[in-house]
Design an enzyme around this catalytic site. Structure first.
Site, short mmCIF file in Angstrom:
data_model
loop_
_atom_site.label_atom_id
_atom_site.label_comp_id
_atom_site.label_asym_id
_atom_site.label_seq_id
_atom_site.Cartn_x
_atom_site.Cartn_y
_atom_site.Cartn_z
N ARG B 262 0.87 -1.19 0.00
CA ARG B 262 0.00 0.00 0.00
C ARG B 262 0.90 1.23 0.00
NH1 ARG B 262 -2.35 0.74 5.43
NH2 ARG B 262 -0.81 2.41 5.46
N HIS B 266 -3.17 4.61 4.80
CA HIS B 266 -4.42 3.84 4.86
C HIS B 266 -5.56 4.61 4.16
CE1 HIS B 266 -7.93 1.77 6.40
NE2 HIS B 266 -8.28 2.81 7.13
N TYR B 275 4.51 4.77 11.26
CA TYR B 275 4.72 3.32 11.42
C TYR B 275 5.56 2.68 10.31
CZ TYR B 275 0.45 3.49 8.54
OH TYR B 275 -0.47 3.77 7.57
#
Lengths: 346, 366
Positions: B262, B266, B275
């Site tokens: 990805r 998100h 992260y």
């Protein structure tokens, strides 16, 4: 894509048999059999519904008569049962799901709330889900923990679901036929302690099936009105009989359908007496009775001679079987409530 | 000979043929790629470029306030496109919330596909007409739907396969387990595509599973697991096409794990720098699905200016159409809130609708 045939009458109904003693369990079984015979898109599925015929025998003989593709023993997984039933309904079938017991239905809760109840709305009506979810519910059968829950409040709080519960042999058949024929999802709650109740009965023509959403006055009265449903209906009728000794003439309304809620029938019955007690087995706090009492008050305030009272199960986890009789609303507790309807001021 | 050797108690399935290969299946850049049909590669290329542009335009629309949110599939276009193209017209696609692009590649109107994310309704297309289920926001709950639909088609004697999409995080959900189990037991014509993009919002795969791979999970259910390079569009397309053909032929379900990344956060509301490192993102961008295919096309002398231009033009046309139509105010009818709750509105809903109408009239007069 195979188009399903909604509704019931697809083949001519056989000549009605003469009434004979029939249990509620047998009437439910007959309703499933007749619905499956009338409409090939009706599929029954759940745990132990096939070879065994269900732990309460409601699906007895259906797998043998209609084949295992139409009466299917599923893996033991309630979310999977209901989730796959959603997909089957999306394709045009009319699944009838059995949840083995009230408390065993909780794993399916997300499918029910997030998909079953919303699919029609989500898709602007393009994808209705004609699904029936049968749930044996309530106590009074000596069941150990997780076998006696009254879970109707969870479902009636979820827009998009119909929630119905029969109290008589005749309604068990009629309401189940109506639920299966409905283009909306119906949570069909079967009062398991009435499974073995009997009446002289024979299967009705589908045309005589009562529409979902109509309450019925089981007994007219002049003193006060008991508003109830499902397993508490016979208890209320017994209480009304016993009340005659106290000089009270009690009416009894059997809601049959919690959603849609028949305000007209309830309001008319309560206005006729000016006093109402709502009776159900599930815990009182936040239960169906709270909603019913509020609606009676809103609709009938100037006709009421006393606050609407509720007689419900205690606000406790369902008790162990050796203590359940203290939890379940009985005749005495109902009559005590009737006695508190401010008669001295009348 | 004991009772344990009788058929009822012996394991019924030999696990070995179900096992995924240890390495993800690849085609682009391998000798096998020479056999790939140039027309197919051209179509996949056009779809990838178009898909990348769609993701970029939709993300831009969130910044302009035209979309409430957009979970981008940038970097995952190969999976999105291959999933749509592996299906026949009669088949069904069951997307997760990140799969708007697969919905568009399947042929759903690009604006109708965004209804959920614009927020003017939940689903903007007709699932029956398009054979695309609504985008599923709850994780994995669409998987049993796919199984049930495929099962219903099979028992109805119809030739329909369902392809259901889910992410790596979604494989931890109970519905993933139940769906795969039902599919295998029922021998349902369904294909599960797991896009393992490395993260469930912020949580990496290592905190999600201790399985040898997500594809290995198939073995426990008695279906084959396939592992594929999710950025190799030719490989994903071939694996999915084979799985669909297998389901169609009565071979039952397949679980496909596509390893991808990805590239964006998100959603536009997420901060991925909390992260993961830029180096990690850069490493994956070097393994970009469009770049991989371009290298293959160039190596075979197929990447000419005409192909590039046609792909770019189609992508720009899609983006321009999206921009124009998304600038229009959506049609909103508050009364519709009550129209689709039940086949017939209840008395209580009719009363509430009347109340809302009265409020709206009062609002207009003031």
């Amino acid at each position: 894509m195979s188009a399903a045939t909604p509704g019931v009458a697809a083949r001519p109904a056989p000549a009605p048999a003469p009434p004979k003693p029939t249990t509620m369990a047998q009437a439910l079984n007959q309703a499933l059999r007749d619905a499956m015979a009338a409409d090939r898109s009706v599929h029954v599925m759940g745990e132990d519904v096939g070879t065994l015929g269900g732990v309460f025998r409601i699906t007895d003989g259906l797998a043998a008569e209609f084949g295992e593709d139409r009466c299917t023993d599923t893996p033991l997984a309630e979310a999977g049962i209901l989730g796959t039933a959603v997909g089957m309904a999306m394709y045009g079938l009319r699944p009838v799901v059995e949840m083995q017991f009230d408390a065993f239905a909780y794993p399916a809760f997300e499918q029910l709330v997030s998909h079953v109840a919303r699919m029609r709305n989500r898709t602007r009506g393009a994808l209705p889900l004609p699904l029936t979810i049968r749930i044996p519910f309530g106590g009074g059968i000596g069941g150990v923990e997780h076998h006696s829950d009254s879970s109707e409040a969870y479902y009636l709080h979820t827009p998009g679901l119909h929630v119905v519960t029969p109290a008589t042999v005749e309604d068990a058949y009629g309401l189940l036929r109506a639920a299966i024929a409905s283009d909306d999802p119906v949570v069909f709650m079967e009062p398991k302690r009435l499974y073995w109740s009997k009446a002289d009965w024979s299967a009705q023509e589908p045309a005589q099936v009562p529409p979902i959403g109509r309450a019925v006055v089981r007994r007219t009265g002049r003193s006060a009105t008991l508003v109830t449903y499902g397993p508490s209906v016979p208890v209320c009728l017994e209480a009304a009989e016993a009340a005659k000794e106290e000089g009270w003439d009690l009416g009894v309304v059997d809601l049959r359908s919690l959603v849609p809620f028949d305000e007209e029938t309830v309001a008319a019955a309560v206005r006729a007496t000016g006093r109402a007690v709502v009776v159900h087995e599930s815990s009182g706090f936040g239960g169906a009775g709270a909603e019913i009492a509020a609606r009676i008050t809103e609709r009938c305030f100037h006709h009421l001679s006393a606050p609407v009272l509720r007689v419900a199960g205690f606000d406790i986890p369902y008790p162990p079987p050796m203590l359940e009789r203290h939890h379940l609303p009985g005749v005495d507790r109902i009559l005590d409530a009737v006695g508190r309807l401010q008669w001295e001021e009348a | 000979m004991t009772v344990l050797d009788t058929p009822a108690w012996r394991p019924r399935t030999d696990a070995a043929p179900l096992m995924p290969d240890p390495e993800p299946f690849r085609l682009l850049g391998t000798p096998e790629a020479a056999r790939l049909d140039p027309a197919l590669l051209g179509e996949l290329y056009g779809q990838l470029v178009r898909g990348r542009r769609y993701n970029r335009q939709a993300t831009a629309l969130t910044r302009q306030g035209r979309l409430a949110v957009y979970p981008s599939s940038t970097g995952q276009e190969a999976c999105e496109v291959a999933a749509a193209l592996a299906l026949g017209a009669q088949d069904w696609l069951f997307p997760s919330y990140r799969d708007t692009l697969a919905v568009v590649a399947r042929g759903v109107d690009p604006v109708e596909a965004l209804t959920l994310l614009r927020g003017d309704w939940h689903t903007g297309y007709d699932p029956r007409a398009t054979r695309v289920a609504p985008l599923s926001t709850p994780l994995s709950t669409q998987l049993p739907h796919a199984v049930g639909l495929a099962h219903a088609a099979r028992v109805s004697g119809d030739d329909v396969v369902a392809l259901a999409m889910v992410g790596d995080g979604g494989t931890s959900e109970g519905d993933f387990h139940e769906a795969l189990n039902f599919a295998a037991v029922w021998h349902a014509p369904v294909v599960f595509l797991v896009q393992n993009n490395g993260f469930a919002i912020s949580v990496p795969l290592a905190k999600q599973t201790a399985a040898p791979s997500l594809a290995h999970k198939a073995v426990g259910y008695g279906m084959p697991g396939r592992l594929v390079d999710g950025n190799d569009v030719a490989a994903v397309h071939q694996v999915l096409t084979e799985a669909v053909a297998r389901a169609r032929a009565g071979g039952g379900p397949t679980l496909v794990e596509a390893i991808t990344y990805r590239v964006e956060a998100h959603t536009n509301a997420d901060d991925a720098t909390r992260y993961r490192t830029d180096d990690e993102v850069a490493a994956w961008q070097a393994h970009d699905p469009i770049a991989l295919l371009e290298r293959e096309l160039a190596g075979r002398g197929l990447l000419d200016d005409a192909l590039r231009q046609r792909a770019a033009d189609e992508a720009e046309a899609l983006a321009a159409d999206l921009r124009t139509r998304m600038q229009e105010e959506p049609r909103l009818d508050p009364a519709e809130l009550f129209a689709h709750v039940y086949a017939e509105p209840t008395q209580q809903l009719r009363e509430q609708e009347a109340m809302l109408r009265a409020e709206l009239e009062a609002e207009q007069q003031s």
